[in-house]
Design an enzyme around this catalytic site. Structure first.
Site, PDB file in Angstrom:
ATOM      1  N   PRO B 164       0.782  -1.249   0.000  1.00  0.00           N
ATOM      2  CA  PRO B 164       0.000   0.000   0.000  1.00  0.00           C
ATOM      3  C   PRO B 164       0.809   1.292   0.000  1.00  0.00           C
ATOM      4  O   PRO B 164       0.768   2.038   0.977  1.00  0.00           O
ATOM      5  CB  PRO B 164      -0.834  -0.130   1.272  1.00  0.00           C
ATOM      6  CG  PRO B 164       0.019  -0.944   2.189  1.00  0.00           C
ATOM      7  CD  PRO B 164       0.758  -1.912   1.316  1.00  0.00           C
ATOM      8  N   CYS B 165       1.498   1.585  -1.093  1.00  0.00           N
ATOM      9  CA  CYS B 165       2.173   2.880  -1.185  1.00  0.00           C
ATOM     10  C   CYS B 165       1.152   4.025  -1.231  1.00  0.00           C
ATOM     11  O   CYS B 165       1.498   5.175  -0.982  1.00  0.00           O
ATOM     12  CB  CYS B 165       3.099   2.928  -2.394  1.00  0.00           C
ATOM     13  SG  CYS B 165       2.314   2.509  -3.956  1.00  0.00           S
TER      14      CYS B 165
END
Lengths: 155, 197
Positions: B164-165
């Site tokens: 989850p950047c």
């Protein structure tokens, strides 16, 4: 390393390879021969030299694999078992295959490699181990004979 | 008489590719399997090695550059495998569409090495529904001065959506950059209920 992802070879040359093998082995074995050909190509791909003629390489493998399938399933049976009623349906694909199957081996190979595989005659010659002139002659003899066989069928 | 060779039809490309994929995977001849999926964030290209999912790429409808990069990094035996990646595709689709919280399949982190690898591992620790600033992530990996480099590593995350950047935002609360475009980032955070305001 600038070699293309193999996926692109399948996308760009899959249809050509299919027509080559189908002309040789017919519809029921074409799918098998096609995946035999691409599987052999996939296995050998990392060893293919940079800048090689990819389509020629693939078509040559496909032709060889199709001949293997043909030997396994014996051409005589395939052609002999064509039901007569299929003729009445005017199935040009079937007619062409019967005519191709009636050609001597070298003529058929040259016709398939050149006209369906798109190989120039010097590559056809290299694939079959004959001279360029012989490949050209076998191909034109083969096409002439094909046309006469197909015209007889048209009658 | 027309060209007699026109009588030979082309095959069913999809069925042929499917069969080739099965045989090639069984024979252990594939470096990278790929397929595309359509999600509300656009078309995504998924790529997997025998170890697991290795890349999720935005703009999957223009895959050529991505496929070349994969062939370069992971091996040229790249093959389409729609059905073989069905399960992975369903999981990524659920994440992209905001119907799932985590990806439970195997991941291959080969494409995130060194500093970028450290950033990607830190991203996996950010809980669903929360955000961190680029500075927070820099501190978490012990390089508090490397805020800009963290931003770059986030943008180059090989597994967006799955890792989850999108949960890393700027310290002023604005969203910052995202490989899939800022709108995609907003949608992902919105689905997690993580947007301020």
């Amino acid at each position: 390393m600038t070699r293309e992802p193999f996926e692109r070879l399948v996308r760009e040359h899959g249809a050509t390879v299919y027509r080559v093998v189908r002309a040789v082995v017919g519809p029921s074995d074409a799918d098998d021969a096609w995946s035999d050909a691409f599987l052999a190509a996939l296995e050998a791909y990392p060893r293919l030299e940079e800048g090689a003629n990819v389509r020629g390489w693939l078509v040559t493998i496909a032709h060889r694999k199709a001949i293997d399938v043909l030997r396994r399933s014996s051409r005589a049976t395939v052609v002999a078992e064509v039901p007569e009623r299929a003729r009445a349906h005017r199935d040009p694909d079937l007619d062409l295959r019967r005519a191709l199957a009636a050609l001597p081996d070298r003529q058929r190979s040259c016709v398939v490699l050149h006209h369906l595989g798109g190989l120039p005659f010097d590559e056809v010659a290299a694939a079959l181990g004959v001279s360029s002139a012989a490949a050209r002659k076998a191909s034109s003899d083969g096409v002439r004979r094909l046309r006469s066989l197909l015209e007889v069928d048209d009658g | 008489m027309a060209d007699p060779f026109d009588a030979i039809p082309a095959g069913d490309a999809e069925a042929l590719a499917e069969r080739l994929a099965r045989r090639a995977v069984d024979a252990g001849l594939v470096d990278v399997r790929v397929r595309t999926i359509d999600t509300r964030l656009g078309t995504l290209l998924l790529a997997a090695t025998p170890r697991g999912l290795v890349t999720v790429a935005f703009h999957g409808d223009e895959p050529d550059a991505t496929l070349e990069r994969l062939a370069d990094r992971l091996g040229t035996r790249v093959l389409r495998d729609e059905r073989g990646l069905d399960g992975v595709a369903r999981e990524v689709e659920a994440l992209a569409d905001g119907r799932a919280r985590t990806f439970d399949g195997a991941l291959d982190l080969t494409l995130a090495t060194g500093f970028r690898g450290a950033v990607v591992r830190a991203l996996r620790d950010i809980p669903y529904g929360e955000t961190r600033s680029y500075g927070d992530v820099a501190r978490a990996i012990g390089s508090p001065g490397a805020v800009r480099a963290v931003g770059t590593a986030c943008r180059l995350n090989p597994l967006p959506i799955v890792i989850p950047c999108h949960r890393v935002v700027r310290s002023d609360g604005s969203l910052g950059q995202y490989a899939g475009g800022v709108e995609a980032k907003r949608m992902l955070l919105g689905a997690e209920g993580a947007l301020a305001g």
